[in-house]
Design an enzyme around this catalytic site. Sequence first.
Site, mmCIF file in Angstrom:
data_model
loop_
_atom_site.group_PDB
_atom_site.id
_atom_site.type_symbol
_atom_site.label_atom_id
_atom_site.label_comp_id
_atom_site.label_asym_id
_atom_site.label_seq_id
_atom_site.Cartn_x
_atom_site.Cartn_y
_atom_site.Cartn_z
ATOM 1 N N ASP A 160 -6.559 5.464 2.793
ATOM 2 C CA ASP A 160 -6.597 4.065 2.405
ATOM 3 C C ASP A 160 -7.836 3.387 2.990
ATOM 4 O O ASP A 160 -8.582 3.984 3.775
ATOM 5 C CB ASP A 160 -5.319 3.367 2.887
ATOM 6 N N ASP A 178 -7.717 -10.837 -2.016
ATOM 7 C CA ASP A 178 -8.128 -10.595 -3.402
ATOM 8 C C ASP A 178 -7.357 -11.456 -4.399
ATOM 9 O O ASP A 178 -7.644 -11.428 -5.599
ATOM 10 C CB ASP A 178 -7.945 -9.117 -3.753
ATOM 11 N N GLN A 179 -6.387 -12.234 -3.937
ATOM 12 C CA GLN A 179 -5.505 -12.962 -4.854
ATOM 13 C C GLN A 179 -6.240 -13.962 -5.751
ATOM 14 O O GLN A 179 -5.956 -14.026 -6.959
ATOM 15 C CB GLN A 179 -4.391 -13.652 -4.058
ATOM 16 N N SER A 214 5.971 -10.054 -0.128
ATOM 17 C CA SER A 214 6.651 -9.891 1.165
ATOM 18 C C SER A 214 5.801 -10.335 2.345
ATOM 19 O O SER A 214 6.278 -10.337 3.479
ATOM 20 C CB SER A 214 7.044 -8.419 1.352
ATOM 21 N N GLU A 250 2.608 -5.577 -12.445
ATOM 22 C CA GLU A 250 4.003 -5.595 -12.909
ATOM 23 C C GLU A 250 4.215 -6.643 -13.991
ATOM 24 O O GLU A 250 4.971 -6.429 -14.950
ATOM 25 C CB GLU A 250 4.945 -5.857 -11.734
ATOM 26 N N GLN A 283 13.033 -7.169 -8.365
ATOM 27 C CA GLN A 283 11.960 -7.793 -9.149
ATOM 28 C C GLN A 283 11.776 -7.167 -10.525
ATOM 29 O O GLN A 283 11.620 -7.878 -11.518
ATOM 30 C CB GLN A 283 10.636 -7.738 -8.368
ATOM 31 N N TRP A 328 -2.246 -7.659 -6.333
ATOM 32 C CA TRP A 328 -2.572 -6.791 -7.465
ATOM 33 C C TRP A 328 -1.328 -6.127 -8.063
ATOM 34 O O TRP A 328 -1.188 -6.022 -9.284
ATOM 35 C CB TRP A 328 -3.594 -5.741 -7.053
ATOM 36 N N SER A 352 1.667 -7.316 -8.162
ATOM 37 C CA SER A 352 2.424 -8.314 -8.919
ATOM 38 C C SER A 352 1.785 -8.591 -10.275
ATOM 39 O O SER A 352 2.479 -8.715 -11.292
ATOM 40 C CB SER A 352 2.540 -9.610 -8.113
ATOM 41 N N HIS A 400 0.829 -1.198 0.000
ATOM 42 C CA HIS A 400 0.000 0.000 0.000
ATOM 43 C C HIS A 400 0.867 1.253 0.000
ATOM 44 O O HIS A 400 0.605 2.200 -0.732
ATOM 45 C CB HIS A 400 -0.925 0.005 1.217
#
Length: 450
Positions: free
Chosen positions: A118, A365-366, A270, A349, A326, A344, A346, A20
């Site tokens: 947030d 949410d994955q 992480s 990217e 990364q 999100w 990842s 975040h």
Amino acid sequence: MNAKQGELRVLMFPWLAHGHVFPFLELAKGLTKKHFHVYLCSTSINLDSVKNSLNNNDIPIELVELPLPSLPDLPPHYHTTKNIPPHLMPTLMKAFQMSALAFSDIIADLKPDLLIYDGFQPWAARAAAAQGIPPIFFSTSGSTSLAFFHHHHTHKSWDTFPSDTIRLKEHEKRAMIAAGESIKVKNVDDGDFIFGIFKLSCEIVLIKSYRALEGKYMDYLSSLCERKLIPTGPLIAHGDDEGVDDRDLEMMRWLGEREEGSTLYISFGSENYVSKEQMEEIAKGLEVSGVNFIWVARSPAGGDGGASVPEGRREKGVVVRGWAPQAAILRHRSVGGFMTHCGWSSVTESVYYGVPVVAVPFKADQPVNARLAVEAGIGVEVERGEDGGFDGDGVARAINEVFVEGREGFRRRVGELREKMKVEEEEAMDEVVKELSRIINKGRQQYTKD
């Protein structure tokens, strides 16, 4: 560092997770280029990471420390979700909520023109509104997952979401319900948590997304939350290769010796930790598939460090303990797939660097993000059993589909999405600035919550 006369002053307040904080930081960088003065508020340990990222660059972002109360089980190095033992997460949330009064004092002291907040702190939005400052919600999650969960909140059903491909499995539903109940018990602002957070936002909601991938879900979410969604674009951090050590340089040299598109990059972020059994199954899948790999192995504080990760023969694999560059890895010509938990950032990217996805989602949410990647034709999800487990053969099949059977199709589709994303990236910040300036320039009129 002081705001110049005439600059629009924005206070940004992310949740305490790196996933975040850093999208907020990238948005802050974009705003400073458009003559905004930005204050970024977080805990000391998170601000240390921000300082390292800024690397003494002359970027006019003023860092403001959020003082968390001293709790016996929560020393300052755990004032972040990164590397915190999972059992301390409720304590961190409690401490965060206890900082509400201190944050209200920060608002009163800085007197910003706008608060960008947030999703975990409705109290921050109300504190700003009480002082005549418009609050704007910025979501670092994608539109699809938010639309899916908002649909469940509104219609009390997981299975009537207007897409046959975006669905949860039974074990994922159970986990989601348990997580939601856990959060509700510990959240002092239960009525506003998650979905009420949209209603606290003044006129618009900023969202880390882009229409090329999520347009139809963005429109559906807008209708559900009754706010205009303003996509910020992907907000990819650039220049994260600076300061790499000798180990990283050696790894990049190794990668440079591999054939184009031959290497699988494996990283679960992480804050996700793979069990010993899961590691062993992934290792079996790598052995069967025969692909080259770079595996970033992390464990929570006090863990065993992922002892079962295969160290691999030098010609086939590299295991990285801790941090890895990364972006540099994903954009390398030798990388042909990204095995990811599908957070999100990842997924974003992966598209940004044109790399297909091998999805292994775990929580939150994955799973929805993973199914979106499959729906878009840019990835494959590893098969799972009724209990959520997976085996080495399933891992190997998913890798084989991305690297062999569907290789050209996946790379073509992700390449097309990448080009569209880049176009949107150039236009997004101008629209964000236009909307924020419009709201600020309406003056300090009283904000009325719907």
